[in-house]
Design an enzyme around this catalytic site. Structure first.
Site, PDB file in Angstrom:
ATOM      1  N   ASN A 116       0.869  -1.177   0.000  1.00  0.00           N
ATOM      2  CA  ASN A 116       0.000   0.000   0.000  1.00  0.00           C
ATOM      3  C   ASN A 116       0.906   1.228   0.000  1.00  0.00           C
ATOM      4  OD1 ASN A 116      -1.793   2.049   0.551  1.00  0.00           O
ATOM      5  ND2 ASN A 116      -2.282   1.357   2.634  1.00  0.00           N
ATOM      6  N   TRP A 117       0.999   1.855  -1.152  1.00  0.00           N
ATOM      7  CA  TRP A 117       1.956   2.985  -1.273  1.00  0.00           C
ATOM      8  C   TRP A 117       1.413   4.267  -0.637  1.00  0.00           C
ATOM      9  CZ3 TRP A 117       3.897   2.575  -7.084  1.00  0.00           C
ATOM     10  CH2 TRP A 117       4.593   1.360  -7.227  1.00  0.00           C
ATOM     11  N   LYS A 118       0.151   4.255  -0.255  1.00  0.00           N
ATOM     12  CA  LYS A 118      -0.483   5.446   0.337  1.00  0.00           C
ATOM     13  C   LYS A 118      -0.262   6.671  -0.567  1.00  0.00           C
ATOM     14  CE  LYS A 118      -0.112   3.280   4.804  1.00  0.00           C
ATOM     15  NZ  LYS A 118      -0.054   3.405   6.253  1.00  0.00           N
TER      16      LYS A 118
ATOM     17  N   HIS B  13      -9.517   1.280   4.901  1.00  0.00           N
ATOM     18  CA  HIS B  13      -8.245   1.475   5.601  1.00  0.00           C
ATOM     19  C   HIS B  13      -8.463   2.440   6.767  1.00  0.00           C
ATOM     20  CE1 HIS B  13      -4.146   2.664   6.491  1.00  0.00           C
ATOM     21  NE2 HIS B  13      -3.779   1.538   5.913  1.00  0.00           N
TER      22      HIS B  13
ATOM     23  N   GLU C  10      -6.835   4.832   7.833  1.00  0.00           N
ATOM     24  CA  GLU C  10      -6.615   6.253   7.520  1.00  0.00           C
ATOM     25  C   GLU C  10      -7.841   6.852   6.820  1.00  0.00           C
ATOM     26  OE1 GLU C  10      -2.923   5.598   5.487  1.00  0.00           O
ATOM     27  OE2 GLU C  10      -2.010   5.048   7.401  1.00  0.00           O
TER      28      GLU C  10
ATOM     29  N   GLU D 184      -5.404  -4.949  10.549  1.00  0.00           N
ATOM     30  CA  GLU D 184      -4.358  -3.963  10.794  1.00  0.00           C
ATOM     31  C   GLU D 184      -4.613  -3.225  12.106  1.00  0.00           C
ATOM     32  OE1 GLU D 184      -2.397  -2.662   6.821  1.00  0.00           O
ATOM     33  OE2 GLU D 184      -4.167  -1.451   7.148  1.00  0.00           O
TER      34      GLU D 184
ATOM     35  N   GLY E 266       2.540   2.151  10.786  1.00  0.00           N
ATOM     36  CA  GLY E 266       3.506   3.247  10.638  1.00  0.00           C
ATOM     37  C   GLY E 266       4.244   3.594  11.920  1.00  0.00           C
TER      38      GLY E 266
ATOM     39  N   SER F 157       3.403  -2.230  10.281  1.00  0.00           N
ATOM     40  CA  SER F 157       4.861  -2.288  10.466  1.00  0.00           C
ATOM     41  C   SER F 157       5.479  -3.630  10.070  1.00  0.00           C
ATOM     42  CB  SER F 157       5.239  -1.921  11.904  1.00  0.00           C
ATOM     43  OG  SER F 157       4.876  -0.577  12.176  1.00  0.00           O
TER      44      SER F 157
ATOM     45  N   GLY G 183       2.882  -1.123   4.267  1.00  0.00           N
ATOM     46  CA  GLY G 183       2.931   0.299   3.933  1.00  0.00           C
ATOM     47  C   GLY G 183       4.365   0.738   3.694  1.00  0.00           C
ATOM     48  N   GLY G 184       4.988   1.308   4.734  1.00  0.00           N
ATOM     49  CA  GLY G 184       6.320   1.890   4.615  1.00  0.00           C
ATOM     50  C   GLY G 184       7.343   1.017   3.908  1.00  0.00           C
TER      51      GLY G 184
HETATM   52  P1  PGA Z   1       2.857   0.241   7.625  1.00  0.00           P
HETATM   53  O1  PGA Z   1       1.397   0.471   6.983  1.00  0.00           O
HETATM   54  O2  PGA Z   1       3.385  -1.050   7.037  1.00  0.00           O
HETATM   55  O3  PGA Z   1       3.660   1.435   7.218  1.00  0.00           O
HETATM   56  O4  PGA Z   1       2.674   0.117   9.094  1.00  0.00           O
HETATM   57  C1  PGA Z   1       0.503  -0.579   6.781  1.00  0.00           C
HETATM   58  C2  PGA Z   1      -0.793  -0.067   6.225  1.00  0.00           C
HETATM   59  O5  PGA Z   1      -1.241   1.005   6.652  1.00  0.00           O
HETATM   60  O6  PGA Z   1      -1.413  -0.709   5.353  1.00  0.00           O
END
Ligand code: PGA
Length: 263
Positions: A10-12, A102, A104, A174, A180, A220, A241-242
């Site tokens: 997930n590149w956000k 998600h 967010e 999640e 993050g 993470s 994500g990251g």
């Molecule tokens: P993260 O994000 O790996 O940076 O914790 C995961 C996500 O939000 O899908």
């Protein structure tokens, strides 16, 4: 029952078209030497504006080892919804999956369980597959209401969806406090919650749906954590994500899921 694992990036809100294509090129070369049958399903979710360029880049090889996901969609087909993008429009880019719910989007953009359910139904009606996110806050975990909160999210997200469609869908567990933050959820605990989600799906949609649906862990995930996570009975992959923003770390995570992919 063996379920094909998924490693999804997930590149956000990162990477314009040029950077997205560079990342895809890096990822392609990182996975070049591996026979596709040994890999988990590899999925990337770029921003909308990079989908065209990423799809073009993926189409350059006869068989792509990487599938595309969108990070969001709207559930109506078209109309006066300024700023939104429909599932039909996303199909222009060879989309396979769409991430919905998600944390967010729930937190910053007011996405509700009802909207997530409408999106899930529209995605499946359009022949694509939803990756439905769920997870608890730290506060909810400390109050001991994690399982209740998550089973409730799942119940609402799957409302009115058939067993067959549920079986094809994907859920991502999640924990919000792990996203993050660098604080990964303990693998046994992630597996416990994911088993509870599978049990919820079984009660709602039957055994076949529960045994077929793939449930990922997210929060993470790093190259150092993936093998332990994938070794757990019910974790079918990761939403990353990251660590998906660098080709080498994402390729390492993909490779860390290979042992489960080839059983
Ligand atoms: P993260 O994000 O790996 O940076 O914790 C995961 C996500 O939000 O899908």
């Amino acid at each position: 029952m063996s379920r094909k694992p998924i490693i999804a990036g997930n590149w956000k809100m990162n990477n314009n078209s040029q950077k997205s294509v560079e990342l895809i090129k890096g990822l392609k070369s990182g996975l070049d030497d591996i026979n596709a049958s040994l890999l988990p399903e590899v999925v990337v979710a770029p921003v909308f504006t990079s989908l065209y360029a990423v799809n073009e880049e993926l189409n350059k090889c006869a068989y792509s080892k990487i599938a595309l996901a969108a990070q969001n969609c709207y559930y109506q087909d078209h109309g006066a919804y300024t700023g939104e993008i429909s599932i039909d429009m996303l199909k222009d880019f060879n989309m396979t999956y769409i991430i919905i719910g998600h944390s967010e989007r729930r937190q910053y953009f007011g996405e509700t369980d009802e909207m997530i359910n409408q999106k899930a139904k529209a995605i499946l009606a359009n022949g694509l597959l939803p990756i439905i996110c769920c997870g608890e806050t730290l506060e909810q975990r400390e109050q001991g209401i994690t399982d209740k909160h998550i089973s409730n999210q799942i119940m609402q997200a799957l409302e009115g969806i058939s067993s067959e469609d549920t079986a094809k869908s994907v859920i991502a567990y999640e924990p919000i406090w792990a996203i993050g933050t660098g604080k990964t959820c303990d693998a046994d605990e992630a597996n416990r919650v994911i088993k509870m989600i599978r049990e919820t799906v079984k009660n709602l949609k039957g055994e076949n749906a529960a045994n077929s649906i793939r449930i990922l862990y997210g929060g993470s995930v790093k190259p150092e954590t993936i093998e332990e996570q994938m070794a757990k009975s019910d974790i079918d992959g990761a939403l990353v994500g990251g660590a998906s923003l660098k080709a080498d770390s994402f390729a390492k995570i993909v490779k860390g899921a290979m042992a489960k992919a080839s059983v």
